[in-house]
Design an enzyme around this catalytic site. Sequence first.
Site, PDB file in Angstrom:
ATOM      1  N   GLU A 114      -4.588 -88.332 -46.266  1.00 57.99           N
ATOM      2  CA  GLU A 114      -3.944 -89.635 -46.200  1.00 57.99           C
ATOM      3  C   GLU A 114      -2.484 -89.485 -45.822  1.00 57.99           C
ATOM      4  O   GLU A 114      -1.853 -88.472 -46.090  1.00 57.99           O
ATOM      5  CB  GLU A 114      -4.054 -90.330 -47.573  1.00 57.99           C
ATOM      6  CG  GLU A 114      -5.496 -90.679 -47.897  1.00 57.99           C
ATOM      7  CD  GLU A 114      -5.678 -91.264 -49.287  1.00 57.99           C
ATOM      8  OE1 GLU A 114      -6.180 -92.393 -49.374  1.00 57.99           O
ATOM      9  OE2 GLU A 114      -5.327 -90.604 -50.271  1.00 57.99           O
ATOM     10  N   SER A 174       9.858 -80.380 -57.207  1.00 52.82           N
ATOM     11  CA  SER A 174       9.163 -81.153 -58.242  1.00 52.82           C
ATOM     12  C   SER A 174       9.314 -80.408 -59.559  1.00 52.82           C
ATOM     13  O   SER A 174       8.539 -79.505 -59.854  1.00 52.82           O
ATOM     14  CB  SER A 174       7.688 -81.293 -57.862  1.00 52.82           C
ATOM     15  OG  SER A 174       7.593 -82.038 -56.663  1.00 52.82           O
ATOM     16  N   LEU A 175      10.294 -80.782 -60.333  1.00 49.04           N
ATOM     17  CA  LEU A 175      10.593 -80.031 -61.558  1.00 49.04           C
ATOM     18  C   LEU A 175       9.785 -80.570 -62.745  1.00 49.04           C
ATOM     19  O   LEU A 175       9.054 -79.845 -63.393  1.00 49.04           O
ATOM     20  CB  LEU A 175      12.099 -80.067 -61.836  1.00 49.04           C
ATOM     21  CG  LEU A 175      12.597 -78.971 -62.775  1.00 49.04           C
ATOM     22  CD1 LEU A 175      12.485 -77.590 -62.128  1.00 49.04           C
ATOM     23  CD2 LEU A 175      14.040 -79.231 -63.206  1.00 49.04           C
ATOM     24  N   SER A 186       8.997 -81.271 -49.850  1.00 47.39           N
ATOM     25  CA  SER A 186       8.898 -81.310 -51.309  1.00 47.39           C
ATOM     26  C   SER A 186       7.972 -80.194 -51.776  1.00 47.39           C
ATOM     27  O   SER A 186       6.885 -80.010 -51.235  1.00 47.39           O
ATOM     28  CB  SER A 186       8.337 -82.669 -51.727  1.00 47.39           C
ATOM     29  OG  SER A 186       8.214 -82.744 -53.124  1.00 47.39           O
ATOM     30  N   GLY A 189      -1.147 -82.078 -50.762  1.00 47.62           N
ATOM     31  CA  GLY A 189      -0.924 -80.662 -50.484  1.00 47.62           C
ATOM     32  C   GLY A 189       0.442 -80.142 -50.868  1.00 47.62           C
ATOM     33  O   GLY A 189       1.369 -80.907 -51.130  1.00 47.62           O
ATOM     34  N   CYS A 239      -1.353 -85.254 -61.304  1.00 50.01           N
ATOM     35  CA  CYS A 239      -1.404 -85.632 -59.882  1.00 50.01           C
ATOM     36  C   CYS A 239      -2.853 -85.691 -59.418  1.00 50.01           C
ATOM     37  O   CYS A 239      -3.621 -84.742 -59.616  1.00 50.01           O
ATOM     38  CB  CYS A 239      -0.633 -84.605 -59.053  1.00 50.01           C
ATOM     39  SG  CYS A 239      -0.750 -84.883 -57.277  1.00 50.01           S
ATOM     40  N   CYS A 265      -5.199 -79.919 -52.770  1.00 49.55           N
ATOM     41  CA  CYS A 265      -4.029 -79.120 -53.158  1.00 49.55           C
ATOM     42  C   CYS A 265      -4.480 -78.103 -54.191  1.00 49.55           C
ATOM     43  O   CYS A 265      -5.341 -78.394 -55.020  1.00 49.55           O
ATOM     44  CB  CYS A 265      -2.952 -80.016 -53.751  1.00 49.55           C
ATOM     45  SG  CYS A 265      -1.401 -79.142 -54.161  1.00 49.55           S
ATOM     46  N   CYS A 293      -1.463 -79.537 -60.665  1.00 47.47           N
ATOM     47  CA  CYS A 293      -0.644 -80.307 -61.614  1.00 47.47           C
ATOM     48  C   CYS A 293      -1.533 -81.375 -62.264  1.00 47.47           C
ATOM     49  O   CYS A 293      -2.194 -82.150 -61.564  1.00 47.47           O
ATOM     50  CB  CYS A 293       0.547 -80.951 -60.912  1.00 47.47           C
ATOM     51  SG  CYS A 293       1.604 -79.742 -60.090  1.00 47.47           S
ATOM     52  N   CYS A 353       5.091 -90.618 -45.221  1.00 51.10           N
ATOM     53  CA  CYS A 353       4.793 -89.560 -46.176  1.00 51.10           C
ATOM     54  C   CYS A 353       3.521 -88.894 -45.667  1.00 51.10           C
ATOM     55  O   CYS A 353       2.487 -89.547 -45.526  1.00 51.10           O
ATOM     56  CB  CYS A 353       4.584 -90.237 -47.535  1.00 51.10           C
ATOM     57  SG  CYS A 353       4.043 -89.149 -48.830  1.00 51.10           S
ATOM     58  N   CYS A 368       3.175 -91.852 -55.109  1.00 50.38           N
ATOM     59  CA  CYS A 368       3.236 -90.425 -55.418  1.00 50.38           C
ATOM     60  C   CYS A 368       2.128 -90.006 -56.361  1.00 50.38           C
ATOM     61  O   CYS A 368       1.936 -90.607 -57.411  1.00 50.38           O
ATOM     62  CB  CYS A 368       4.542 -90.068 -56.120  1.00 50.38           C
ATOM     63  SG  CYS A 368       5.976 -90.340 -55.125  1.00 50.38           S
TER      64      CYS A 368
HETATM   65  N1  SAH Z   1       3.124 -80.596 -53.558  1.00 49.38           N
HETATM   66  C1  SAH Z   1       4.421 -81.114 -53.277  1.00 49.38           C
HETATM   67  C2  SAH Z   1       4.440 -82.417 -52.496  1.00 49.38           C
HETATM   68  C3  SAH Z   1       3.507 -83.550 -52.874  1.00 49.38           C
HETATM   69  S1  SAH Z   1       3.754 -84.601 -54.262  1.00 49.38           S
HETATM   70  C4  SAH Z   1       5.196 -81.303 -54.551  1.00 49.38           C
HETATM   71  O1  SAH Z   1       4.600 -81.269 -55.616  1.00 49.38           O
HETATM   72  O2  SAH Z   1       6.404 -81.462 -54.484  1.00 49.38           O
HETATM   73  C5  SAH Z   1       5.159 -85.558 -54.124  1.00 49.38           C
HETATM   74  C6  SAH Z   1       5.763 -85.876 -55.490  1.00 49.38           C
HETATM   75  O3  SAH Z   1       4.963 -86.772 -56.282  1.00 49.38           O
HETATM   76  C7  SAH Z   1       5.918 -84.615 -56.336  1.00 49.38           C
HETATM   77  O4  SAH Z   1       7.184 -84.609 -56.924  1.00 49.38           O
HETATM   78  C8  SAH Z   1       4.846 -84.800 -57.374  1.00 49.38           C
HETATM   79  O5  SAH Z   1       5.099 -84.046 -58.516  1.00 49.38           O
HETATM   80  C9  SAH Z   1       4.916 -86.286 -57.617  1.00 49.38           C
HETATM   81  N2  SAH Z   1       3.769 -86.818 -58.340  1.00 49.38           N
HETATM   82  C10 SAH Z   1       2.526 -86.303 -58.399  1.00 49.38           C
HETATM   83  N3  SAH Z   1       1.743 -87.071 -59.172  1.00 49.38           N
HETATM   84  C11 SAH Z   1       2.497 -88.094 -59.603  1.00 49.38           C
HETATM   85  C12 SAH Z   1       2.228 -89.240 -60.419  1.00 49.38           C
HETATM   86  N4  SAH Z   1       1.033 -89.449 -60.933  1.00 49.38           N
HETATM   87  N5  SAH Z   1       3.250 -90.091 -60.647  1.00 49.38           N
HETATM   88  C13 SAH Z   1       4.469 -89.873 -60.109  1.00 49.38           C
HETATM   89  N6  SAH Z   1       4.768 -88.834 -59.325  1.00 49.38           N
HETATM   90  C14 SAH Z   1       3.798 -87.940 -59.071  1.00 49.38           C
END
Ligand code: SAH
Length: 392
Positions: A106, A238-239, A215, A181, A133, A126, A130, A119, A357
């Site tokens: 997507e 993404s911390l 990211s 991803g 996500c 992926c 996490c 985006c 996100c």
């Molecule tokens: N894999 C990469 C890029 C994709 S995600 C990364 O993790 O940075 C883009 C952002 O959305 C990341 O910061 C991710 O942690 C965040 N994200 C993932 N799931 C989310 C959710 N349920 N709510 C808010 N942000 C989320």
Amino acid sequence: MTALPLIFDAPRRGKPPRHLADLTRDEARSAVAELGQPAFRADQLARHYYRGVTDPEQMTDLPAAARETLTEALLPGLLTVVRHQTADDGRTRKTLWRLHDGALVESVLMRYPERATVCISSQAGCGMACPFCATGQQGLTRNLSAAEIIGQAVAAAAAMADGELDGGPGRLSNVVFMGMGEPLANYPRVRKTLDALLTPAPHGLGLSQRSVTVSTVGLVPAIRRLTEEGRNVTLAVSLHAPDDELRDTLVPINTRWKVGEVIDAADAYARKTGRRYSIEYALIRDVNDQPFRADLLGRLLAGKLAHVNLIPLNPTPGSKWDASPLPAQREFVARLRAAGVPTTVRDTRGQDIDGACGQLAAADSVDLGVPSVAVPTPSVEPPVELGAEADG
Ligand code: SAH
């Protein structure tokens, strides 16, 4: 929720057909010459492609006989629209794409008063696991090729130029690698994509470095590699937690590269590029939104060339977590700002179409009769060098 293993090694599947966007300018010129055409036609073809033109009829600067040959050989359709969904009064559009092997990805195009951002996805699924996500919970299907990633941005640029989003014709100004991803786990293709985004016409989209954001969950060796390569795009990390104990559970890659190492790598990137990096932090109620964690994060980042982007957690299927309530969010922001850390709260677009996100999962493939893609058996032991897999 059971913890998923981390997957570094993308399964190898049949390659997508050869595409102009996978080739360097020299390779494209040779390919055109091999088809019996003068090499400069590669530039003509590239100009059409990056403007979103793939219909041979419209390529009036090419001799009629050459059009079909060149488009068939070098501009195969790699991304098929399964459907578009719009939200936010027509200013956000999510597109579900089917790839040549049935894999689904997507992308989300968002129009703002002063910019338009797409985006894009860099992998189908992926491997970073996490738990909050939706894509992370899906597992890794495969890496996208450069042309499959670039194609998403080209389609967005064409949609803007054609006025397909509410508000009339416009220009795509920004690209963020925040779709499906982990971009730095697909390093060679993402690097090639950066070249295409930054190269001026005819061989690219001509975007500015600052308007492209990569990211990452924090693949430290790949951040260091990006630092050395001098494509000064914006880096986002993404911390989601300032302490290793919590981050180990929210961003499982932390078991390999700790908070301190990721921040060191981001600092080195900032020193090299002179560019502020952003720290993404999804605020999850009673998980990572406590005042003491705001203070820890403030101390971690004070005085650094960093900016915090707080994302109220977006709902995902089966997740036990909620977004932080507004007072907790405000308190978090206030404490970070008091520590001198620039902080913003992300405007969440496309929530009602699962376009926000962490909501991208292409999970509805079954309803659409689209072949769904088997999730590979994950390999537990990561290879030593990330993204070192031969390009192609
Ligand atoms: N894999 C990469 C890029 C994709 S995600 C990364 O993790 O940075 C883009 C952002 O959305 C990341 O910061 C991710 O942690 C965040 N994200 C993932 N799931 C989310 C959710 N349920 N709510 C808010 N942000 C989320």
